[in-house]
Design a protein around this motif. Structure first.
Motif, PDB file in Angstrom:
ATOM      1  N   GLU A 131       0.795  -1.221   0.000  1.00  0.00           N
ATOM      2  CA  GLU A 131       0.000   0.000   0.000  1.00  0.00           C
ATOM      3  C   GLU A 131       0.831   1.275   0.000  1.00  0.00           C
ATOM      4  O   GLU A 131       0.380   2.320  -0.456  1.00  0.00           O
ATOM      5  N   VAL A 132       2.043   1.220   0.526  1.00  0.00           N
ATOM      6  CA  VAL A 132       2.838   2.428   0.746  1.00  0.00           C
ATOM      7  C   VAL A 132       4.101   2.397  -0.108  1.00  0.00           C
ATOM      8  O   VAL A 132       4.824   1.403  -0.120  1.00  0.00           O
ATOM      9  N   GLY A 133       4.341   3.503  -0.824  1.00  0.00           N
ATOM     10  CA  GLY A 133       5.536   3.592  -1.660  1.00  0.00           C
ATOM     11  C   GLY A 133       6.622   4.476  -1.070  1.00  0.00           C
ATOM     12  O   GLY A 133       7.803   4.316  -1.375  1.00  0.00           O
ATOM     13  N   PRO A 224       8.126   7.218  -6.436  1.00  0.00           N
ATOM     14  CA  PRO A 224       7.957   5.943  -5.721  1.00  0.00           C
ATOM     15  C   PRO A 224       6.665   5.255  -6.126  1.00  0.00           C
ATOM     16  O   PRO A 224       5.707   5.883  -6.576  1.00  0.00           O
ATOM     17  N   SER A 225       6.638   3.947  -5.940  1.00  0.00           N
ATOM     18  CA  SER A 225       5.435   3.183  -6.253  1.00  0.00           C
ATOM     19  C   SER A 225       5.430   1.911  -5.431  1.00  0.00           C
ATOM     20  O   SER A 225       6.444   1.221  -5.338  1.00  0.00           O
ATOM     21  N   ALA A 226       4.313   1.602  -4.842  1.00  0.00           N
ATOM     22  CA  ALA A 226       4.198   0.359  -4.079  1.00  0.00           C
ATOM     23  C   ALA A 226       4.149  -0.843  -5.012  1.00  0.00           C
ATOM     24  O   ALA A 226       4.460  -1.956  -4.623  1.00  0.00           O
ATOM     25  N   ASN A 227       3.734  -0.615  -6.261  1.00  0.00           N
ATOM     26  CA  ASN A 227       3.523  -1.739  -7.166  1.00  0.00           C
ATOM     27  C   ASN A 227       4.575  -1.859  -8.256  1.00  0.00           C
ATOM     28  O   ASN A 227       4.810  -2.926  -8.786  1.00  0.00           O
ATOM     29  N   LYS A 228       5.235  -0.741  -8.616  1.00  0.00           N
ATOM     30  CA  LYS A 228       6.059  -0.736  -9.819  1.00  0.00           C
ATOM     31  C   LYS A 228       7.553  -0.852  -9.563  1.00  0.00           C
ATOM     32  O   LYS A 228       8.348  -0.646 -10.452  1.00  0.00           O
ATOM     33  N   ILE A 232      10.755   4.186  -1.163  1.00  0.00           N
ATOM     34  CA  ILE A 232      11.663   5.219  -0.658  1.00  0.00           C
ATOM     35  C   ILE A 232      11.394   5.446   0.819  1.00  0.00           C
ATOM     36  O   ILE A 232      10.237   5.536   1.254  1.00  0.00           O
ATOM     37  N   VAL A 233      12.482   5.544   1.597  1.00  0.00           N
ATOM     38  CA  VAL A 233      12.409   5.938   2.997  1.00  0.00           C
ATOM     39  C   VAL A 233      13.264   7.186   3.161  1.00  0.00           C
ATOM     40  O   VAL A 233      14.409   7.222   2.687  1.00  0.00           O
ATOM     41  N   LEU A 234      12.729   8.208   3.800  1.00  0.00           N
ATOM     42  CA  LEU A 234      13.538   9.390   4.100  1.00  0.00           C
ATOM     43  C   LEU A 234      13.454   9.696   5.581  1.00  0.00           C
ATOM     44  O   LEU A 234      12.464   9.385   6.247  1.00  0.00           O
ATOM     45  N   MET A 245       6.390  16.014   0.903  1.00  0.00           N
ATOM     46  CA  MET A 245       6.788  14.945  -0.014  1.00  0.00           C
ATOM     47  C   MET A 245       5.698  13.897  -0.199  1.00  0.00           C
ATOM     48  O   MET A 245       5.847  12.982  -1.007  1.00  0.00           O
ATOM     49  N   GLY A 246       4.620  14.006   0.570  1.00  0.00           N
ATOM     50  CA  GLY A 246       3.518  13.056   0.424  1.00  0.00           C
ATOM     51  C   GLY A 246       3.830  11.679   0.977  1.00  0.00           C
ATOM     52  O   GLY A 246       3.392  10.663   0.422  1.00  0.00           O
TER      53      GLY A 246
END
Length: 909
Positions: A131-133, A224-228, A232-234, A245-246
């Protein structure tokens, strides 16, 4: 001829692409080693070496074609096409390298003690979910954000969820745009590769951005993409960065009082409470003053470790309440000398990985370590200072162990202590010298390292009469005006390394108090002013410059104790009589071939020597000299031969000999630890090397391109039992490792075995020689490009079976390699079996198995640990990674019927 030109053009394009891929991987490797620590993986080391070999071969072929050395166009086409194909394959393999670094077991840190487990688990679960990218980890400075994310990173390294994991410290990355473009390219390549693979689903790439600030743009990173395929972690102090950054937010909260109290006790030692119960309420007060900040808690606790006097505890609490500055208390507990050493660390840029050896060398040159009889004693004292600073938590160690870092809160405190005397603007991306420079009359230390300063105004002449240290390394300076140094009469330490300077101003010659002049990697520097007046100079580093001759006046530098002339290809010789004048030398590293070894022998204080002799006769003289040194210990790295390539070797008593006749010359000193021999075609085995029998400390051996070599050892010698690493490359007549019967305890210490491009060897280990029972320490075996290799382990021929029933009931032969972690079999066209049909390998430590382009191999005789749970099959650790071609994975057989199902999650195609 038109077709040949077309092939050559394709070769050049393939070479350019491969070089670009090599440079990208090397840059990413250095970035991760510096900021995350660890060491490079064997996979990337082998790949880089092979790439360089193929590039060299491509250049040779292109040169031969241009000179018309090929007799037919057919030969030209075949060779060019083959090399082009090799380069394209290597480029593709470079994209599939999973991890660039491996890590030692992490040391105990805050994440092992306090309950930040919720944040760790949150990050980990988001990364593994769909769910999370993009995840944003935020909290105040010193709360442990980087430590928590590094804990997750290290955990993921041991697992197999991501195809690549990249760590970037944002505030320090000076070429961030280029690196992000490389990441984007890698991401698209990996997705393309995985889309064409049906064996298993694609794995995403993980990008970690540590220390993101508010001015950071979201446009600078891949989407970033959860599926593709990209997560990314910042980490950041600012919640608004996470929101802008959402990201999915993960807050790292301050510790609760109970957590803080337990952390304090774990660092100060619980024996404090049992020694005097009246101390407990004081501890509670100190914990409260620390405000739930782990960095402050640890620092305060360590400052009071071993203190049992309640009055001192009470004084510490009063002091803490008065200024709320735990870090200052820890600083005050250092000795004055240790405080000075600590403060000099702020001269490096923020978030900089400071090499331990480099900072200790710097302390020595700055006079922060007392002069002693030897440089080794001074380094030992420097290491003791560094360890006490680390123990105080004012500097942070890393998993890589060779670098230290300074937390930004600690750095801010240190800067506040020295702001009147230090001007520090390192790593701030400055394009010009700061205005403060000309007004800095009382400044003693200036650090402008790692910026983009390209010009110094022509008439600029800072009036810094008290200035003793000036660090301008890592800038873009091409010219320094004559007037610049005019008023720097007190200057002692000048670092201009890593600048494109072509020449130095003559005014440097008048810096009579100068003790250190560093010009390494000034790769355009061709001319030097006279050094005759710099009689106090102790350290001179000219590594990787373009000077053609030693600077004028060098014979006057009688106090010089460190001289580095490595990698100066245009410097052809050292003037006769120069070195004996430099009687204070303790460290000498020199690129030109030395024709007078007796001059080195006259340096009575020399402790470290790196250099090159023309032939074995000169080496023999020096080896005889070393044999007579009973009261001195000299570390050395010696190259022998006019064609030997100058490389940077560790100075661990290393000798490399190339293109020499070894007969009649003493080759090895008694205390040699690493030995390399190349293109010495008179040798049929290592036993022909003079001095080998006495070299009982030899641990690493590398043999390359010795055409007559048929075996590594032809008779017994001590090294068979003590050797830990054996690398064999391009030995066209090698047919066996050991050529005599019953080698007692042979290779019993061997950990690493590389066998590359040895076309005649058919069997690696023969049970007839009883080698296998001694290979209990073997950790890594890589076999690459051995065209006639048929078996890895040859079992003794069985006598005819007496009865068919006995044959059926016969027990499988077990070959035990208890410490083997990595087995790689690459490009072995004739390999039919790893061991006999009824044999199995017991490898309880095996983590990595690579089988690539071995078309005749049909069975992996590995004894597997497989379990069943509700009709599901699991393979248990430690095996973590399997690399094979798709067609080989499909055709290969395993002894266990459920092996493929169990191992599928580990396979990289």
């Amino acid at each position: 001829m038109e077709a040949v030109n077309k092939y050559l053009q394709e070769l050049r394009v393939a070479e350019q692409e491969l070089r670009a891929r090599k440079e990208d991987i090397e840059a990413q490797l250095q970035e991760q080693l510096r900021y995350v620590g660890g060491r490079s993986t064997t996979e990337v080391e082998v790949w880089l070496r092979t790439v360089q070999e193929v590039i060299n071969k491509a250049q040779r072929v292109a040169n031969e074609v241009s000179k018309g050395k090929y007799l037919s166009r057919l030969n030209v086409g075949k060779n060019v096409v083959q090399i082009t194909r090799e380069m394209k394959n290597l480029c593709a393999e470079g994209s599939s390298i999973c991890s660039l670094v491996v890590h030692d077991a992490p040391s105990t840190d805050l994440t092992d003690i306090v309950s930040h487990s919720r944040a760790r688990d949150e990050i980990y679960n988001y990364l593994l979910g769909q769910e999370v990218g993009m995840i944003g980890v935020w909290g105040v400075g010193g709360i442990g954000k980087t430590t928590i994310v590094r804990h997750v990173y290290n955990k993921l390294l041991k697992e197999d969820h991501f195809s690549k994991m990249i760590w970037i410290t944002v505030s320090q990355s000076s070429d961030f745009h280029k690196l992000q473009n490389d990441i984007a390219d890698t991401l698209s390549n990996d997705l393309l590769d995985d889309e064409s693979t049906t064996v298993r689903p694609a794995k995403p790439i993980l990008l970690i951005l540590d220390g993101v600030w508010p001015n950071f743009s979201k446009d600078e990173i891949p989407k970033p993409s959860a599926n593709k395929g990209c997560k990314i972690v910042l980490t950041t102090r600012e919640r608004k960065v996470v929101q802008k950054m959402g990201c999915k937010e993960v807050q790292v909260p301050l510790l609760s009082y109970d957590e803080a109290f337990q952390l304090f006790l774990s660092k100060v030692g619980e024996d404090v409470l049992s020694a005097d119960p009246t101390i407990q309420p004081i501890i509670k007060g100190m914990v409260k003053e620390c405000g739930g900040l782990p960095l402050a808690i640890v620092t305060a606790a360590i400052a009071m470790k071993g203190v049992h006097d309640p009055r001192r505890w009470n004084d510490a609490l009063i002091e803490l309440k008065g200024r709320r500055d735990v870090l200052k208390t820890s600083y005050d507990n250092l000795s004055r000398r240790e405080q000075d050493c600590f403060l000099h660390c702020v001269l490096y840029p923020k978030d900089y990985g400071i090499p331990k050896e480099e900072i200790i060398e710097y302390w020595i040159e700055e006079g922060l370590v007392d002069e002693m009889k030897s440089r080794e004693e001074m380094k030992s004292e420097g290491h003791a200072y560094l360890q006490r600073i680390l123990d105080s938590s004012l500097l942070l160690g890393t998993n890589g162990k060779n670098i230290v870092m300074m937390h930004d809160i600690v750095r801010d405190m240190a800067l506040s202590f020295i702001e009147k005397w230090f001007l520090v603007k390192a790593g701030m991306k400055l394009n010009q010298l700061p205005n403060e420079l000309e007004k800095a009359l009382d400044i003693k230390k200036i650090s402008l390292m790692d910026n983009f300063i390209s010009e110094i105004p022509p008439q600029m002449s800072p009036k810094s009469t008290k200035l003793t240290t000036l660090l301008l390394s890592g800038n873009s300076l091409e010219v320094i005006p004559e007037s610049f140094f005019s008023h720097m009469n007190a200057l002692k330490y000048l670092d201009l390394s890593r600048n494109p300077i072509k020449s130095l101003p003559n005014s440097i010659s008048n810096l009579k108090n100068l003790t250190s002049l560093l010009l390494s990697e000034c790769e355009n520097l061709e001319e030097m002013p006279s050094l005759s007046k710099l009689v106090d100079l102790k350290k001179l580093n000219l590594e990787k410059t373009r000077i053609k001759g030693v600077p004028q006046g060098m014979e006057c530098l009688v106090k010089l104790w460190y001289l580095n002339l490595r990698f100066i290809s245009r410097l052809e010789e050292i003037p006769k009589g120069l070195l004996p004048n430099l009687q204070g030398l303790q460290h000498l590293a020199i690129h030109p071939t030395l024709s007078r070894p007796e001059e080195i022998m006259e340096l009575n204080k020399l402790e470290t020597f790196e250099g090159r002799f023309a032939d074995l006769q000169d080496l023999s003289k020096y080896v005889d000299f070393l044999w007579k040194q009973s009261k001195r210990t000299i570390k050395y790295s010696i190259l022998v031969g006019k064609t030997v390539e100058y490389k940077l070797y560790s100075c661990n008593n290393h000798v490399t000999v190339k293109d020499c006749n070894t007969e009649g010359s003493r080759v090895l000193p008694w205390n040699v630890e690493e030995f390399g021999i190349e293109k010495c075609n008179d040798l049929s085995s290592l036993n022909g090397v003079s001095g080998l029998q006495e070299a009982t400390l030899l641990r690493k051996c590398r043999i390359e391109e010795c055409e007559r070599l048929e075996s590594v050892f032809s008779s017994r010698c001590p090294q068979l039992e003590s050797l830990e690493s054996l690398v064999l490359r391009h030995l066209k007549n090698l047919n066996v490792l050991v050529a005599y019967p019953e080698p007692v305890h042979a290779f019993s210490s061997l950990k690493v075995l590389f066998l590359v491009k040895c076309p005649k060897i058919k069997i690696l280990f023969s049970t007839k020689l009883r080698l296998l029972q001694h290979l209990i320490n073997l950790e890594q075996v890589i076999i690459w490009g051995c065209d006639q290799m048929e078996q890895i382990i040859e079992e003794e021929e069985e006598e005819e079976e007496e009865e068919e029933e006995e044959e059926i009931l016969s027990v499988a032969a077990e070959f035990n390699f208890p410490k083997l972690k990595e087995l790689g079999l690459w490009h072995l066209p004739e390999l039919k079996s790893i061991c006999s049909t009824n044999g199995v390998m017991l490898c309880k430590s095996l983590q990595k198995l690579e089988i690539w382009n071995c078309p005749k191999l049909k069975r992996i005789p590995l004894k597997l640990d497989i379990s069943f749970d509700n009709d599901k099959v699991f393979h248990h650790p430690p095996l973590k990674d399997i690399k094979m071609k798709s067609n080989e994975w499909k055709s290969i057989e395993w002894d266990h019927p459920e092996a493929k199902k169990a191992l599928l999650p580990l396979v990289r195609i």
